[in-house]
Enzyme design. Structure first.
Site, short mmCIF file in Angstrom:
data_model
loop_
_atom_site.label_atom_id
_atom_site.label_comp_id
_atom_site.label_asym_id
_atom_site.label_seq_id
_atom_site.Cartn_x
_atom_site.Cartn_y
_atom_site.Cartn_z
N GLU A 1 -17.81 11.58 1.12
CA GLU A 1 -17.43 11.55 -0.30
C GLU A 1 -18.32 10.57 -1.08
O GLU A 1 -18.81 10.89 -2.16
CB GLU A 1 -15.96 11.15 -0.45
CG GLU A 1 -15.03 12.22 0.12
CD GLU A 1 -13.56 12.02 -0.24
OE1 GLU A 1 -13.11 10.87 -0.27
OE2 GLU A 1 -12.87 13.03 -0.48
N GLY B 1 0.85 -1.19 0.00
CA GLY B 1 0.00 0.00 0.00
C GLY B 1 0.88 1.23 0.00
O GLY B 1 2.05 1.18 -0.39
#
Lengths: 416, 416
Positions: free
Chosen positions: B167, B10
């Site tokens: 969002e 990641g």
């Protein structure tokens, strides 16, 4: 207002709908997917060149401006031809006219082991599953210490030397040589084998000899082993069995050696030929049911004593014909029989290499390839899709890169 | 040559690897996926704005020019801290240094029904599954005659008023109002409900009050029902249960109300805090194991008496720090303790609307939105991906179109 139900939103169904749009009909499209799939580019999804989303287009977006045309996501189980009804999982839908256009599925010719261990390429999911399989094979090969297992993982067998087999094989070879060989410094390129098997004595049997030879030459040059006059008899998880009793150790078998009419055809009590295709009259209706059209890969019709091939151009022309036949029939001006205008055929082999055959002329090489690209971009639906596809092709052509080489979670489900 | 094993590619793991590349280390990256995922844009995949392939990048492509860095696709089961070994499904891997960076997973806080019926957004597949669920709900709603079932299908409940919840909710509202309302003339827009539930008394709790109010105002204007100080107690297949005993009929529950350290942390016999995060020292190593670093969402470290948040900027800075610490340690020049430099935070609400907070300044509206877009494009890996994302954003902004609204075959697997 007469209701026309169209089952299947492929090339055939979509053309029929477009022809009937804005003409005062109530047109209902049924499909089990909410998108139209551009099948000719499926093999590029399978070889990590295109994202799956770039070769599909939402049906509801396509029909937004087509007055009178509606869509319903539905799995069609059968047709009641006498009562003029379509039977779906969510109930019955009545029709005045019916257009059946559910296309074809892979034909494993009853070889259960092939169905179980082989991969095919008909639906969007198939392409993603096959891509995952190819990329996973490389990842596992990079980990395995056992040499024979590593070789089986790195051997890819493609059965069927038609356009699908040839296009896929070429694209796979380029994926391996341009991209994967650099991705896996721990593997040796010489261990990677791609084998194309064809039962007949030539590749691309519908093309002129000159183009067949060109394809064979190109594939050889790309390092692909082409075995003609070779028949496959079955598969196991780790090998492909040949009719001559030998076998090829391989973990990935792509079966591109046959198609048959989709299973909806099986459910209809009408005349069919080998491969389950429904025999249609010259006006594409079924004998005895003048309000039921069968078009595209599902339909069997001979022209000049030859059966029409199961390809997109036939489907599109038949879709348009069925739409016009209904339109003109309602206006009391019936049209003549369907006639397929063959504008030629083409197949791409690799970067800058394709074969095309049209109006008696044969092309091969770069010019054929450019025509192939242009035509496919033209027929692909959606401006955004065209840009994305062009971008990916540019990356492939100029940079030798394919960036969609991700392994997602879709795996082959073994259907028994 | 010292071997550094990095588990998880990641933001944290990738930065650590980049720092150690070309520096004479044998760096081995392990991940169960072959791609790096740009998690901040997952919600745009879930809301049919981006294709999944545009927010990921093949790890082997990233590391191609990083000398000494290798990758292996592997599921890590555990770590033997005493013997310096990583235990994987395919065997044991020895290390001199270990960097653990497997991030976080969704925290359902033990609510099994939530885990079973809710959707979350951590992996690529989650985003595709959630998109399929949203689009399928509209398709089924267009078919259902039963009014209450239709309303449940058209009610979308989002739990959690942090950046992810805000969002996603904004993006979903725009999907509904710009696209789906036109796709489904058979449905009524007033029947579609989007409900954002937050247990606390404000949205975006880490932002200044002014920006919280702006977000609330914008979401209201977009037709979203925001319910503050509301707690959820469970879920059933057709409704969301609230702590006050009432329920909301809904077929889609998106849980964005918590994360916890990934399960690898549970397997380690070291000190942890709530949420399974591993307590690390100021130099990001585990007490007693100076060669084992834990970085990113998995690590728990306080700074100025506050725990560091589980966000990408912390992960990236910790990744770089861990790489440098190993590098300098080997050179006999140990570096000082880790210090997180907070460059601010931001969240986007919709088209032309975002909030940003940096160095004591608060922005909202169009300017914040443009900064948000620019930063996300900058941090996204891959030039091709940037073009594709920009193309999709342009379609959304100028044409109000989202063309990735296809229903693929990925469905939520009910894990028990």
């Amino acid at each position: 207002m007469k209701r026309v139900v169209i089952v299947g939103v492929g090339f055939a169904g979509l053309r029929a709908a477009r022809t009937l749009a804005n003409k005062g009909f109530d047109v209902l499209l049924l499909d089990r997917n909410n998108y139209h799939l551009f099948q000719p580019l499926l093999y590029q999804v399978a070889t990590a060149e295109l994202e799956q989303e770039s070769i599909v287009y939402p049906i509801r977006e396509i029909i937004r401006r087509w007055r009178g045309v509606h869509f319903r996501l539905a799995e069609v189980w059968g047709i009641d031809l006498e009562r003029h009804q379509v039977l779906t999982a969510n109930g019955v839908i009545a029709y005045d006219y019916l257009i059946l256009a559910t296309g074809s599925v892979t034909n494993f010719f009853g070889m259960d082991t092939m169905k179980r261990y082989g991969y095919d390429l008909k639906y969007l999911n198939d392409a993603v599953v096959l891509r995952n399989q190819i990329l996973s094979s490389f990842e596992y090969a990079a980990q395995k210490p056992n040499a024979s297992e590593r070789l089986a993982l790195l051997t890819f067998v493609v059965v069927g030397g038609g356009p699908t087999g040839v296009e896929f094989t070429g694209a796979l070879a380029e994926l391996v040589h341009h991209v994967l060989s650099k991705d896996y410094p721990e593997l040796q390129v010489k261990d990677i084998r791609i084998i194309l098997i064809e039962a007949g004595d030539s590749l691309l049997s519908n093309f002129p000899k000159k183009l067949q030879d060109y394809a064979l030459f190109k594939l050889h040059r790309m390092g692909i082993e082409v075995r003609l006059k070779t028949a496959v008899s079955g598969a196991e998880s780790h090998q492909v069995l040949l009719k001559d009793g030998t076998s090829i150790p391989s973990r990935t078998l792509f079966w591109a050696a046959g198609v048959r009419a989709s299973s909806l055809a099986d459910a209809l009590p009408v005349m069919k030929v080998r491969g389950g295709r429904i025999i249609v009259k010259q006006d594409l209706t079924i004998e005895g049911y003048p309000n039921v059209f069968v078009i595209g890969d599902m339909a069997y019709l001979e022209q000049d004593r030859q059966p029409l091939p199961m390809i997109a151009p036939v489907a599109m022309q038949q879709g348009e014909y069925a739409g016009r036949a209904i339109l003109q029939g309602e206006r009391g001006r019936p049209i003549g029989p369907f006639y397929y205008r063959d504008r030629g055929s083409m197949a791409t082999i690799g970067r800058g290499a394709a074969v095309a055959h049209t109006m008696g002329f044969s092309f091969s090489g770069f010019s054929a390839w450019v025509i192939w690209l242009a035509l496919h971009l033209f027929f692909l639906i959606g401006f955004r899709n065209r840009i994305v596809v062009l971008l990916n092709w540019g990356y492939e052509y100029f940079l030798l890169k394919r960036q969609i080489r991700i392994i997602t979670q879709e795996k082959k489900e073994i259907k028994r």
